[in-house]
Write a protein that holds these residues in place. Structure first.
Motif, PDB file in Angstrom:
ATOM      1  N   TRP A   1     -37.596  -6.987   9.180  1.00  0.00           N
ATOM      2  CA  TRP A   1     -37.071  -6.761  10.527  1.00  0.00           C
ATOM      3  C   TRP A   1     -37.829  -7.612  11.543  1.00  0.00           C
ATOM      4  O   TRP A   1     -37.233  -8.171  12.473  1.00  0.00           O
TER       5      TRP A   1
ATOM      6  N   ARG B   1     -36.480 -11.091  11.727  1.00  0.00           N
ATOM      7  CA  ARG B   1     -35.081 -11.296  12.083  1.00  0.00           C
ATOM      8  C   ARG B   1     -34.980 -11.932  13.457  1.00  0.00           C
ATOM      9  O   ARG B   1     -35.636 -11.487  14.413  1.00  0.00           O
TER      10      ARG B   1
ATOM     11  N   ARG C   1     -32.788  -9.552  16.234  1.00  0.00           N
ATOM     12  CA  ARG C   1     -33.167  -8.188  16.599  1.00  0.00           C
ATOM     13  C   ARG C   1     -33.191  -8.035  18.122  1.00  0.00           C
ATOM     14  O   ARG C   1     -33.540  -8.949  18.857  1.00  0.00           O
TER      15      ARG C   1
ATOM     16  N   LEU D   1     -37.897  -1.040  17.184  1.00  0.00           N
ATOM     17  CA  LEU D   1     -37.490  -0.374  15.944  1.00  0.00           C
ATOM     18  C   LEU D   1     -38.124   1.005  15.934  1.00  0.00           C
ATOM     19  O   LEU D   1     -39.359   1.133  15.973  1.00  0.00           O
TER      20      LEU D   1
ATOM     21  N   GLY E   1     -28.780  -2.198   9.722  1.00  0.00           N
ATOM     22  CA  GLY E   1     -30.078  -2.778  10.035  1.00  0.00           C
ATOM     23  C   GLY E   1     -31.220  -1.801   9.890  1.00  0.00           C
ATOM     24  O   GLY E   1     -32.384  -2.178  10.068  1.00  0.00           O
TER      25      GLY E   1
ATOM     26  N   PRO F   1     -33.067   0.813  14.449  1.00  0.00           N
ATOM     27  CA  PRO F   1     -33.094  -0.142  15.556  1.00  0.00           C
ATOM     28  C   PRO F   1     -32.471   0.504  16.795  1.00  0.00           C
ATOM     29  O   PRO F   1     -31.330   0.948  16.765  1.00  0.00           O
TER      30      PRO F   1
END
Length: 388
Positions: A228, A231, A234, A238, A278, A294
Motif C-alpha cells: 500500500w 501504491r 493511494r 490507511l 484495496g 483505505p
C-alpha cells in the motif's frame, strides 16, 4: 493478444490463472539462449552466402540480419513494458519468433539441396542446435515450442529426401525421431515448471495466510501494508482496525475448540466480505483480527468501524444444528502514516485504543489519538456502535 496468439502461447490446461502471466513472461527471458540463437543463424547464413554466393544464401543472410535486428528491438521493448506493467507486443514477438524458425528451416533445406556437404553439415547441425535451444527456451508455451521446432528442423526431411544421396536419406527417419524427442522434452519441462510454480505459490500462500480461516496472517499483513505504501494511486490514510472478539472465550470454553474454530471461520467470512477494495482482512492470532481500510476522513473511518461491529455482533452464529451463539467485537483504530508505518507501531497504537474501547463497555470503536495526545483527550471522538 489475438486469439491465435493466446492459443499458441497457452502454457497448458492445468495452469492456475495466477501462474499464467509468469509463464508468458518467461518467453521474454533467457537472453543468453536468445542471443546465441540469433548470432548463430546470422553467422551460419553469412558463411553460406560467402562460400556459395547465390541468390538463395545471400537472401537468407539478409533476411537473418534484418530479422535479428527487429527481434532484438521488439524483445527489448517487450521487456521494458513488462517491467513497467504496460502492454507488451506479444503477438508481434510470437510472429517474429515463428519467422525466425522458418528462416532456420529454410537454411537447413537449402543446405541439403546445395550439393555442398560442408554447407549441408553446417546448416543441418545449426538446425538441430536451434531446435534444442527452442525446446529449452520456449517450453513455457509448449505449442509455440513444438511449432518452432517443426519449422526449424522439419525441412531437413524433404531436403534429405530430395538431395539425391542415398545415405543422407537416413535423415528422413532420424529427423522425426529427434523432433518427437524435442517435443517431448519441451512438454515435460513445461509440466515440471508448472508443478514447481504451483508449489512455490502454495508455499507462499501458506506463509502469508492463516491456515484456519484463510485470511492473511501477520506476514501477509506486513506485505499488504508495504504494498500500500508503494501504491502511486493511494489517497488519504490507511486505517488499521484491530478487532478483538467479545465473548469468544466463553463460547470456546462451553462448546469446545471445534465449535470455537468454526466460529472463527464464520467471523473471518464476515470480515472478508467487509474488506473494501484495496483493503485486507487478516487474523493475527487467537480471536484477534485486523482489517485494513483505505479511508479519507475520521468520520468515515468510525462509521465503517461501527458497521464492522454490527456485522459481527448483529446476527447469531449457528455452530451446528443445536448450538447457536452471539458475540460482540471491540475495535481499536490506528492510522497510517499518523501512528506509524509498520505492523508493530500500528498495532501498539491500536492496542491502546482497543483497551479504551473495552473499558468503555465493549462493542465500541475508538481511534487512537494523534501522537502527543493522551487517549482520554481523544476519546470524545469515538461513538458507541449499534450492536444489535
Amino acid at each position: 493478444m489475438t486469439r491465435f496468439g493466446r492459443w499458441i502461447a497457452d502454457p497448458g490446461r492445468d495452469v492456475a490463472a495466477d501462474v499464467r502471466p509468469l509463464m508468458l513472461a518467461g518467453l521474454f527471458g533467457t537472453l543468453t539462449i536468445f542471443l546465441g540463437g540469433v548470432l548463430n543463424t546470422i553467422a551460419v547464413s553469412l558463411v553460406c552466402a560467402i562460400h556459395r554466393p547465390g541468390p538463395a544464401f545471400i537472401g537468407w543472410a539478409v533476411f537473418e540480419l534484418a530479422l535479428g535486428a527487429i527481434r532484438l528491438a521488439v524483445l527489448a521493448r517487450c521487456r521494458r513494458n513488462a517491467q513497467a506493467g504496460r502492454e507488451t507486443s506479444t503477438d508481434l514477438y510470437l510472429m517474429l519468433a515463428m519467422l525466425w524458425a522458418c528462416g532456420v528451416g529454410f537454411g537447413g533445406f537449402m543446405g541439403m539441396m546445395s550439393g555442398d556437404w560442408t554447407i549441408a553439415a553446417l546448416t543441418g547441425i545449426s538446425s538441430a542446435a536451434m531446435a534444442g535451444g527452442i525446446a529449452f527456451r520456449n517450453f513455457y508455451a509448449p505449442r509455440l515450442s513444438a511449432a518452432m521446432i517443426l519449422l526449424s528442423f522439419g525441412p531437413l526431411v524433404p531436403g534429405a529426401a530430395l538431395c539425391g544421396v542415398p545415405l543422407v536419406k537416413l535423415l528422413v527417419l532420424q529427423v522425426p525421431v529427434y523432433l518427437v524427442a524435442m517435443w517431448s522434452a519441451a512438454y515435460k519441462l513445461n509440466a515440471m515448471l508448472v508443478r514447481t510454480l504451483a508449489a512455490e505459490r502454495e508455499n507462499d500462500r501458506r506463509a502469508s495466510h492463516d491456515q484456519l480461516t484463510g485470511l492473511a496472517n501477520r506476514t501477509g499483513l506486513e506485505r499488504a501494508i508495504t504494498a500500500w505504501q508503494h501504491r502511486e494511486d493511494r489517497r488519504g490514510p490507511l486505517a488499521f482496525f484491530y478487532v478483538d472478539l467479545d465473548g469468544f472465550k466463553l463460547v470456546n470454553d462451553q462448546h469446545g475448540h471445534v465449535a470455537g474454530d468454526a466460529l472463527l471461520r464464520m467471523v473471518a467470512a464476515r470480515l472478508m466480505a467487509l474488506a473494501p477494495e484495496g483493503g485486507l482482512a487478516a487474523r493475527i492470532g487467537g480471536d484477534e483480527f485486523v482489517l485494513l481500510v483505505p479511508e479519507a476522513d475520521r468520520g468515515g473511518t468510525l462509521g465503517r468501524a461501527e458497521r464492522v461491529i454490527a456485522a459481527i455482533a448483529g446476527h447469531p452464529y449457528d455452530l451446528d444444528e443445536n448450538v447457536s451463539c452471539t458475540i460482540g467485537a471491540s475495535i481499536g483504530i490506528a492510522r497510517l502514516p499518523d501512528h506509524g508505518h509498520d505492523v508493530g507501531t500500528l498495532m501498539s497504537a491500536a492496542d491502546g485504543a482497543l483497551y479504551e474501547a473495552k473499558g468503555g463497555g465493549r462493542c465500541r470503536a475508538v481511534i487512537a489519538p494523534a501522537p502527543g495526545l493522551r487517549l482520554a483527550d481523544a476519546f470524545s471522538g469515538s461513538r458507541r456502535a449499534a450492536t444489535r
